[in-house]
Design an enzyme around this catalytic site. Sequence first.
Site, mmCIF file in Angstrom:
data_model
loop_
_atom_site.group_PDB
_atom_site.id
_atom_site.type_symbol
_atom_site.label_atom_id
_atom_site.label_comp_id
_atom_site.label_asym_id
_atom_site.label_seq_id
_atom_site.Cartn_x
_atom_site.Cartn_y
_atom_site.Cartn_z
ATOM 1 N N SER A 1 76.234 3.980 38.051
ATOM 2 C CA SER A 1 76.257 5.074 39.015
ATOM 3 C C SER A 1 75.323 6.188 38.559
ATOM 4 O O SER A 1 75.089 6.349 37.360
ATOM 5 C CB SER A 1 77.685 5.640 39.127
ATOM 6 O OG SER A 1 77.709 6.838 39.878
ATOM 7 N N TYR B 1 84.985 9.410 34.864
ATOM 8 C CA TYR B 1 84.192 8.380 35.541
ATOM 9 C C TYR B 1 82.730 8.480 35.117
ATOM 10 O O TYR B 1 82.104 7.469 34.757
ATOM 11 C CB TYR B 1 84.317 8.542 37.052
ATOM 12 C CG TYR B 1 83.459 7.585 37.848
ATOM 13 C CD1 TYR B 1 83.834 6.261 38.007
ATOM 14 C CD2 TYR B 1 82.273 8.015 38.441
ATOM 15 C CE1 TYR B 1 83.059 5.377 38.742
ATOM 16 C CE2 TYR B 1 81.490 7.135 39.176
ATOM 17 C CZ TYR B 1 81.883 5.820 39.320
ATOM 18 O OH TYR B 1 81.103 4.959 40.042
#
Length: 269
Positions: free
Chosen positions: A150, A163
Amino acid sequence: MAKGGLNVIVTGSASGLGAATARILAQDGARLLINYASSEKDAHAVAEECRKLGAAEVVVAQGDVSKDEDCKKIVGAAAHWGTLDALINNAGTTKHVAHHLLDELSAEDFQRLYAINTIGPYQMVRAARALLEAGAKASGRASAVVNVSSVAGISGVGSSIAYAASKGALNVMTMSLARALAPAIRVNAICPGYIDTPWFTKGRGAEAAKQVRDAVTSAVPLQIASSPEDIAELVCFLATPRSSSMTGELVRMDAGMHLGEFKAVTRKQ
């Protein structure tokens, strides 16, 4: 994307990006392993779609990638192929916490996210290594590992600090594995920005998810919300021989988000 009926494992492929990736590969006659942790019905639905699209064979395997024994079980379900051309580490999770709310992330939250987002891909690569090396020997070209990371792991944005940290670790691990496994196995990562899937709806609710989507589309230069199919095309490129000269790369696909300051997901709410 190159034709060729590749043998491919896609983790976390019962929905979203993983399912979209499997569907594209199915159209080229791939043998596919569809993996799920808990969404059995969805996984079998994706498998049936892939069969109809032309997959040479579809295997469905349950397993939680945070558990080493499950990773071995997942790979074992594809062992009868004898070789593996690509492993796509798509399974992932998050906890949605605004970045300024430090007290709402515990050590256990970090451990859970790292277990699935970082350790899980490592364990899958370790379990699949022999089949990937056999695939390289049989085809005369390197097999491929694609880690779904990501932009959060590059820029420190995203659904939570935990995250972002887990994806940052995955990015560094991608480069380490690319060195360690060459020349038989290529290892690359994709770093998408916002993907228009139920991810944010499940984490924040429909109204908050819509706010994020609207904020993204108004802020990024291309003014679009990428679909799972958009990102899946890049995953498949990295998983197939068309990217045969690429390894150790972190490929960003974020509609231009990185060109400007973007705070829609991380600001105080």
